[in-house]
Design a protein around this motif. Structure first.
Motif, PDB file in Angstrom:
ATOM      1  N   ARG A 112       0.822  -1.206   0.000  1.00  0.00           N
ATOM      2  CA  ARG A 112       0.000   0.000   0.000  1.00  0.00           C
ATOM      3  C   ARG A 112       0.862   1.265   0.000  1.00  0.00           C
ATOM      4  O   ARG A 112       0.529   2.257  -0.653  1.00  0.00           O
ATOM      5  N   LEU A 113       1.971   1.213   0.704  1.00  0.00           N
ATOM      6  CA  LEU A 113       2.886   2.354   0.691  1.00  0.00           C
ATOM      7  C   LEU A 113       3.469   2.576  -0.708  1.00  0.00           C
ATOM      8  O   LEU A 113       3.560   3.719  -1.178  1.00  0.00           O
ATOM      9  N   ASN A 114       3.843   1.499  -1.370  1.00  0.00           N
ATOM     10  CA  ASN A 114       4.386   1.616  -2.721  1.00  0.00           C
ATOM     11  C   ASN A 114       3.336   2.135  -3.695  1.00  0.00           C
ATOM     12  O   ASN A 114       3.641   2.923  -4.602  1.00  0.00           O
ATOM     13  N   THR A 115       2.086   1.701  -3.514  1.00  0.00           N
ATOM     14  CA  THR A 115       1.003   2.219  -4.350  1.00  0.00           C
ATOM     15  C   THR A 115       0.790   3.703  -4.101  1.00  0.00           C
ATOM     16  O   THR A 115       0.506   4.481  -5.028  1.00  0.00           O
ATOM     17  N   ALA A 116       0.954   4.123  -2.844  1.00  0.00           N
ATOM     18  CA  ALA A 116       0.782   5.540  -2.496  1.00  0.00           C
ATOM     19  C   ALA A 116       1.767   6.417  -3.259  1.00  0.00           C
ATOM     20  O   ALA A 116       1.385   7.452  -3.821  1.00  0.00           O
ATOM     21  N   ILE A 117       3.035   6.029  -3.324  1.00  0.00           N
ATOM     22  CA  ILE A 117       4.028   6.849  -4.024  1.00  0.00           C
ATOM     23  C   ILE A 117       3.830   6.775  -5.537  1.00  0.00           C
ATOM     24  O   ILE A 117       4.116   7.726  -6.263  1.00  0.00           O
ATOM     25  N   GLU A 118       3.300   5.671  -6.018  1.00  0.00           N
ATOM     26  CA  GLU A 118       2.978   5.577  -7.449  1.00  0.00           C
ATOM     27  C   GLU A 118       1.834   6.525  -7.813  1.00  0.00           C
ATOM     28  O   GLU A 118       1.848   7.143  -8.882  1.00  0.00           O
ATOM     29  N   ASN A 119       0.871   6.659  -6.912  1.00  0.00           N
ATOM     30  CA  ASN A 119      -0.280   7.528  -7.169  1.00  0.00           C
ATOM     31  C   ASN A 119       0.016   9.006  -6.934  1.00  0.00           C
ATOM     32  O   ASN A 119      -0.669   9.872  -7.482  1.00  0.00           O
ATOM     33  N   VAL A 120       1.022   9.283  -6.100  1.00  0.00           N
ATOM     34  CA  VAL A 120       1.408  10.666  -5.798  1.00  0.00           C
ATOM     35  C   VAL A 120       2.913  10.795  -6.061  1.00  0.00           C
ATOM     36  O   VAL A 120       3.715  10.939  -5.136  1.00  0.00           O
ATOM     37  N   PRO A 121       3.324  10.740  -7.327  1.00  0.00           N
ATOM     38  CA  PRO A 121       4.747  10.611  -7.651  1.00  0.00           C
ATOM     39  C   PRO A 121       5.596  11.835  -7.351  1.00  0.00           C
ATOM     40  O   PRO A 121       6.827  11.717  -7.257  1.00  0.00           O
ATOM     41  N   HIS A 122       4.972  13.007  -7.189  1.00  0.00           N
ATOM     42  CA  HIS A 122       5.761  14.212  -6.909  1.00  0.00           C
ATOM     43  C   HIS A 122       5.922  14.478  -5.408  1.00  0.00           C
ATOM     44  O   HIS A 122       6.427  15.531  -5.018  1.00  0.00           O
ATOM     45  N   ALA A 123       5.517  13.534  -4.591  1.00  0.00           N
ATOM     46  CA  ALA A 123       5.579  13.732  -3.136  1.00  0.00           C
ATOM     47  C   ALA A 123       7.014  13.906  -2.661  1.00  0.00           C
ATOM     48  O   ALA A 123       7.911  13.163  -3.058  1.00  0.00           O
ATOM     49  N   LYS A 124       7.199  14.883  -1.798  1.00  0.00           N
ATOM     50  CA  LYS A 124       8.487  15.096  -1.140  1.00  0.00           C
ATOM     51  C   LYS A 124       8.434  14.700   0.335  1.00  0.00           C
ATOM     52  O   LYS A 124       9.458  14.689   1.012  1.00  0.00           O
ATOM     53  N   GLY A 125       7.232  14.400   0.809  1.00  0.00           N
ATOM     54  CA  GLY A 125       7.075  14.045   2.210  1.00  0.00           C
ATOM     55  C   GLY A 125       5.824  13.232   2.432  1.00  0.00           C
ATOM     56  O   GLY A 125       5.122  12.847   1.477  1.00  0.00           O
ATOM     57  N   LEU A 126       5.525  12.983   3.697  1.00  0.00           N
ATOM     58  CA  LEU A 126       4.370  12.163   4.074  1.00  0.00           C
ATOM     59  C   LEU A 126       3.887  12.612   5.445  1.00  0.00           C
ATOM     60  O   LEU A 126       4.711  12.863   6.342  1.00  0.00           O
ATOM     61  N   ASN A 127       2.565  12.724   5.600  1.00  0.00           N
ATOM     62  CA  ASN A 127       1.999  12.929   6.932  1.00  0.00           C
ATOM     63  C   ASN A 127       0.823  11.990   7.130  1.00  0.00           C
ATOM     64  O   ASN A 127       0.359  11.338   6.192  1.00  0.00           O
ATOM     65  N   ASN A 128       0.368  11.873   8.355  1.00  0.00           N
ATOM     66  CA  ASN A 128      -0.688  10.908   8.671  1.00  0.00           C
ATOM     67  C   ASN A 128      -2.062  11.553   8.638  1.00  0.00           C
ATOM     68  O   ASN A 128      -2.259  12.680   9.086  1.00  0.00           O
ATOM     69  N   HIS A 129      -3.015  10.813   8.094  1.00  0.00           N
ATOM     70  CA  HIS A 129      -4.437  11.158   8.144  1.00  0.00           C
ATOM     71  C   HIS A 129      -5.062  10.327   9.253  1.00  0.00           C
ATOM     72  O   HIS A 129      -5.045   9.096   9.210  1.00  0.00           O
ATOM     73  N   MET A 130      -5.576  11.007  10.288  1.00  0.00           N
ATOM     74  CA  MET A 130      -6.063  10.324  11.490  1.00  0.00           C
ATOM     75  C   MET A 130      -4.888   9.549  12.121  1.00  0.00           C
ATOM     76  O   MET A 130      -3.811  10.096  12.292  1.00  0.00           O
ATOM     77  N   GLY A 131      -5.074   8.284  12.498  1.00  0.00           N
ATOM     78  CA  GLY A 131      -3.929   7.490  12.941  1.00  0.00           C
ATOM     79  C   GLY A 131      -3.610   7.522  14.417  1.00  0.00           C
ATOM     80  O   GLY A 131      -2.473   7.234  14.814  1.00  0.00           O
ATOM     81  N   SER A 132      -4.582   7.848  15.274  1.00  0.00           N
ATOM     82  CA  SER A 132      -4.285   7.870  16.712  1.00  0.00           C
ATOM     83  C   SER A 132      -3.851   6.495  17.219  1.00  0.00           C
ATOM     84  O   SER A 132      -3.108   6.389  18.205  1.00  0.00           O
ATOM     85  N   LYS A 133      -4.297   5.434  16.553  1.00  0.00           N
ATOM     86  CA  LYS A 133      -3.848   4.081  16.905  1.00  0.00           C
ATOM     87  C   LYS A 133      -2.596   3.696  16.128  1.00  0.00           C
ATOM     88  O   LYS A 133      -1.618   3.207  16.690  1.00  0.00           O
ATOM     89  N   GLY A 134      -2.607   3.939  14.838  1.00  0.00           N
ATOM     90  CA  GLY A 134      -1.489   3.546  13.993  1.00  0.00           C
ATOM     91  C   GLY A 134      -0.183   4.216  14.357  1.00  0.00           C
ATOM     92  O   GLY A 134       0.888   3.596  14.284  1.00  0.00           O
ATOM     93  N   MET A 135      -0.230   5.478  14.780  1.00  0.00           N
ATOM     94  CA  MET A 135       0.995   6.208  15.112  1.00  0.00           C
ATOM     95  C   MET A 135       1.608   5.743  16.422  1.00  0.00           C
ATOM     96  O   MET A 135       2.751   6.102  16.738  1.00  0.00           O
TER      97      MET A 135
END
Length: 260
Positions: A112-135
């Motif tokens: 899923r992470l690899n798909t994320a960068i494929e879908n947003v190829p110009h990304a220079k960073g990453l932040n979390n959407h929600m994620g109080s458990k995941g973080m």
């Protein structure tokens, strides 16, 4: 002679009090990230014009993610992945498709992470959407940090939990990581509320090494856009300049549009 000196000092002090604080304060850089791009939501088209230097956080698994990534990039904006992560509470629908959750295997999370960068190829960073458990999940955060290191992405901790493991794990793997200092809106914020939050952001910018605010497109996205545009004078008076996070973390990158 002494009398002349006294008058000179008095005149100087009076002149100083008449000048705005920004005339003496060193310029302060600050960044605003706008979350929840990726779909047909209010405010998205306005922000993507590129007239103000916000960082565009795109949810990577939505239908317009790649299109908005390209538009933001073409208009000189910085793009990051807005990764949906499992919360402790809240509706599952708020996460959108392909969220990173604790029931997934390492292999599926990496996919899923690899798909994320494929879908947003110009990304220079990453932040979390929600994620109080995941973080707070060391396994999940480690996989995200390793992914960021592999793709030379910086990380932004959106601050959805005080127990986030991202800062310490990012430091362990030597991945640049910043933390949100203020939310300027929520899903029901009025225009006046956002303006007040922006006023607070300007006034407190010098209290932080990297002042970083987060806003959103969506239900009230047009109000957030208008509030930021109309807060230009506040930023000028406070001698605060909007930048992209990469300007702090990777000074060699040309950041364009670095004036509000």
């Amino acid at each position: 002679m002494l009398k002349k000196l006294l008058w000179f000092h008095l005149a100087f002090l009076l002149c100083c009090t008449a000048l705005p604080f920004s005339a003496f304060a060193q310029e302060q850089s600050a960044a605003i990230i706008i979350d929840d791009f990726g779909g047909d939501v209010k405010g998205a088209d306005h922000f993507l014009q590129g007239d103000i230097p916000v960082t565009v956080a795109i949810m990577p698994f939505l239908e317009q993610a790649t299109l908005q990534d390209e538009k933001a990039h073409q208009n000189g904006l910085e793009v990051i992945i807005h990764l949906p992560l499992e919360p402790k509470t809240g509706k599952k629908s708020w996460l959108g498709p392909n969220a990173i959750t604790s029931d997934l295997s390492d292999e599926e999370i990496k996919r899923r992470l690899n798909t994320a960068i494929e879908n947003v190829p110009h990304a220079k960073g990453l932040n979390n959407h929600m994620g109080s458990k995941g973080m707070e999940d060391e396994r999940i955060v480690t996989l995200i940090v390793q992914f960021a290191k592999e793709h030379q992405l910086y990380l932004i901790d959106s601050g959805t939990t005080a127990k986030s493991l991202m800062p310490q794990l990012a430091a362990r793997y030597q991945v640049p990581c910043l933390k949100r200092t203020l939310f300027i809106d929520d899903s029901t914020s009025s225009y006046s509320y956002v303006r007040n939050q922006l006023d607070t952001f300007v006034k407190t910018a010098r209290d932080h090494e990297y002042p970083l605010a987060i806003g959103h497109v969506g239900v009230k996205g047009n109000d957030t856009y208008k509030a930021i545009v109309n807060a230009g004078e506040q930023f000028k008076r406070g001698n605060v300049r909007l930048v992209f996070p990469s300007e702090w973390l990777y000074p060699q990158i040309d950041t364009h549009l670095n004036q509000l």
